[in-house]
Design a protein around this motif. Structure first.
Motif, PDB file in Angstrom:
ATOM      1  N   HIS A  72       2.596 -20.865   2.615  1.00 35.09           N
ATOM      2  CA  HIS A  72       2.751 -19.912   1.417  1.00 35.09           C
ATOM      3  C   HIS A  72       1.984 -18.671   1.742  1.00 35.09           C
ATOM      4  O   HIS A  72       1.024 -18.742   2.775  1.00 35.09           O
ATOM      5  N   GLU A  96       7.005 -20.689  -3.040  1.00 39.95           N
ATOM      6  CA  GLU A  96       7.462 -19.598  -4.022  1.00 39.95           C
ATOM      7  C   GLU A  96       6.461 -18.565  -4.100  1.00 39.95           C
ATOM      8  O   GLU A  96       6.708 -17.527  -4.687  1.00 39.95           O
ATOM      9  N   ARG A 104       3.676 -13.823  -9.539  1.00 39.95           N
ATOM     10  CA  ARG A 104       5.231 -13.918  -9.782  1.00 39.95           C
ATOM     11  C   ARG A 104       5.482 -12.998 -10.892  1.00 39.95           C
ATOM     12  O   ARG A 104       6.427 -12.312 -11.038  1.00 39.95           O
ATOM     13  N   VAL A 127      10.259 -14.537  -4.961  1.00 38.19           N
ATOM     14  CA  VAL A 127       9.568 -14.893  -4.313  1.00 38.19           C
ATOM     15  C   VAL A 127       8.192 -14.315  -3.646  1.00 38.19           C
ATOM     16  O   VAL A 127       8.852 -13.088  -3.051  1.00 38.19           O
ATOM     17  N   ASP A 149      11.179 -16.256 -11.681  1.00 36.52           N
ATOM     18  CA  ASP A 149      12.037 -17.236 -10.995  1.00 36.52           C
ATOM     19  C   ASP A 149      12.997 -16.490 -10.134  1.00 36.52           C
ATOM     20  O   ASP A 149      13.451 -17.239  -9.150  1.00 36.52           O
ATOM     21  N   VAL A 165      13.009 -19.750   0.682  1.00 36.75           N
ATOM     22  CA  VAL A 165      11.861 -20.578   0.421  1.00 36.75           C
ATOM     23  C   VAL A 165      11.487 -21.594   1.142  1.00 36.75           C
ATOM     24  O   VAL A 165      10.622 -22.032   1.945  1.00 36.75           O
TER      25      VAL A 165
END
Lengths: 398, 398
Positions: free
Chosen positions: B270, B67, B73, B94, B91, B261
């Motif tokens: 990632h 994420e 983030r 991503v 949240d 994700v």
């Protein structure tokens, strides 16, 4: 929302769910598939990143060629050639965002929905899922302590006519197994005989303990006429330098490499130039041999400690082949004397005892062996390894 | 070697071939779609990268969550929220390897072979190719100086029932056009009415000249009930900070974000943690407002210079809408007084005169307008812009 059909072929990995449990305080983890952060050459990487910005920040921070940052391609070609792979030059290699992206590009370039691919049983979980996302049927070829069983592999190739065969010939994940020299030659002969692409994933080959492993398929391909035309090789700095840089590379026949570059253009345009320039300066500065020597020594010691602890604590309840390098020990529950033989059950009991590992089943694309599990010896120090294996023994008796 | 069928849908871009000509000595290029390297805040990025290694190298160099790196983030969510997008938290977002990867993940998650998608005509070339690789039929919706013509868009949505509608509402590439506030609201209403995912690609919104553009679709979505459930938003640091870091992000409804994700896990695991930690420290240090103020001023001045030069040197042979931000001027050859009206021909004559640009045709997924071409005003300084436009005028008369 209606998602693409390809998503029906995969699910978020069972391992991810397990990893959420690792936050539990005091747990000793043998579950990770990563190097020990304590091994990172922070000073060397810091120095390299500063050079990248000091020497040509305009280049290091700008868009770059999809194929990769040329000074890094040259360094990676030299790094590969130094391990015996002849005729590997910068032009034969593209930089990828970790070797995971090399797998993704191979899937995108090669696999149409319904195509078959052959992998080792067991193999790297993310490879199975990556190829399934492109619609592949993933066939599992059996392995033994010498890697994939080539007679069985040939039968499967002849039967299924796969688009590609994916192998981790050296210190395999999760098997720890290393393909013998004789089998390596036969694999290359099969590639030519059946005109089938063989993908050699080689993130662990530099992490040998005592002696270097047999030559890579890439290095051997110069001895098997025509085999280079059917061979792709994936390299990575993740296990030997730093996963966080996300530097992998793909070596492949020119036509495939050109297709991979086209796909990469629309996947992420290029790998971080800043990370590439940092890696290039690191390699250029000549730090790698010392870094590798240090890492090899530490991991070899940890492997020995884990092997000794397993023998003394678990005895004949477990069986395994001693790895000669890499990060992993692949263990089978023998069920001797009525002991537990299901690794999924053991994994739950182990978490309760404060130790974690990955059960073997998800690593199989077909025919899972429920008695198997994977231990990483790379990330815990020796005291933790001894304590963790003692907890494992308790879990086995629970 | 037999490649995947999906490769039959795309070809290496015509622009790439053109870019090979740019190495010609003395050429002035208006062809690039990138920011000026001279604008990079090298000292700020250097400082941020050093902090990333000094504060927690083990984290910055290790594998990270698919994420994204949580501190980044959080910074990106705050950066987005500060522009009026309510209810955007870490949240909901991503991190992607450039916003190109956000497009790739959306394609992978949403598009089955044969599905239709709607884009602006013209639009970002790599989006067309990216979606075609997943088997999309890419339908083109007409635009005017106010962006996509919403009545036409609605007809196309009703007719084709697309899997998604892709728009660059603010300072579009290549159009330079900005969707009006009224049309933005209507687009969000269409998303809800037809239960169709709208993708807002917003790499240029921060690069306004005089006044901020209308609120993003993301920011407006709180005023159109239900629209957030049908909206994906792609952000990028490439045009405002550095393309070489490869930091983009995707904001999407939870279910879609979870699928993205999962796909990212098998695409590149990632985004570079080192690059992410560097970007996080840069944003945290509060450098961005000053960097943006500087870039806006320089690009605004260059745009004005180019506009004035075009008017004085080419007069009514060209027509264009003055952009209010971004990097691009989208020009149409009017053919007035019998002047050349084919931008492909002009591009060749321009190279001969020592100036380069990208003809418009490849930016259309359907119905190419051969009289159009794209000029970037971002990478050449004002003297070069004046000289380049003078050469363009010569090429037009050649």
């Amino acid at each position: 929302m209606q998602f693409a059909q390809r998503l029906d072929n995969v699910e978020t990995s069972a391992i991810r769910e397990l990893f959420k449990l690792l936050g539990k305080p005091g747990i000793i983890s043998f579950a990770g598939g990563f190097p020990d952060s304590a091994m990172f050459d922070v000073a060397g990487i810091q120095d390299a990143s500063q050079k990248a910005l000091a020497q040509d920040a305009g280049l290091a921070l700008q868009y770059g060629a999809t194929e990769g940052f040329m000074p890094l391609r040259e360094q990676l070609a030299a790094f590969t050639a130094a391990k015996g792979a002849k005729d590997v030059y910068a032009d034969n290699l593209v930089v990828t965002t970790g070797s995971q992206q090399a797998l993704d590009l191979l899937g995108k370039c090669m696999i149409s929905p319904g195509d078959k691919v052959i992998v080792e049983g067991p193999t790297f979980l993310a490879t199975i899922q990556c190829f399934r996302l492109y619609g592949a049927e993933v066939i599992s070829a059996p392995i033994d302590s010498q890697g994939v069983i080539v007679d069985e592999l040939e039968k499967l190739i002849a039967e299924h006519q796969p688009k590609l065969v994916y192998l981790i010939p050296t210190f395999g994940n999760p098997s720890g197994a290393t393909l013998s020299l004789e089998r390596r030659q036969r694999v290359l002969e099969l590639a030519v005989k059946y005109q089938t692409l063989v993908v050699e994933d080689d993130p662990y080959g530099d992490l040998y303990f005592d002696a270097p492993p047999p030559a890579s398929l890439l290095a051997l391909s110069s001895e098997v006429p025509g085999s280079r035309d059917w061979l792709a090789h994936c390299g990575s700095l993740s296990k030997v330098l730093s996963p966080g840089l996300r530097i992998g590379w793909l070596i492949a026949p020119p036509e495939l490499l050109a297709k991979a570059v086209m796909c990469k253009q629309f996947s992420d345009a290029h790998t971080s130039t800043f990370a590439q320039a940092t890696a290039a300066h690191y390699l250029l500065a000549g730090h790698m041999p010392a870094t590798l020597a240090k890492v090899r020594k530490v991991y070899a010691q940890r492997a020995q400690t884990m092997i000794a602890a397993l023998r003394s604590e678990l005895g004949d309840a477990v069986a395994f082949t001693e790895p000669q390098g890499g990060l992993f020990l692949w263990v089978r529950l023998t069920g001797a004397h009525g002991a537990l033989a299901d690794a999924n059950v053991l994994a739950k009991q182990a978490i309760a005892q404060g130790v974690a590992f990955v059960p073997g089943a998800p690593f199989f694309s077909q025919h899972p062996d429920l008695s198997t599990f994977r231990l990483s010896f790379a990330t815990a120090d020796e005291d933790k390894i001894r304590e963790g294996v003692a907890r494992l023994a308790k879990a086995l008796r629970a």
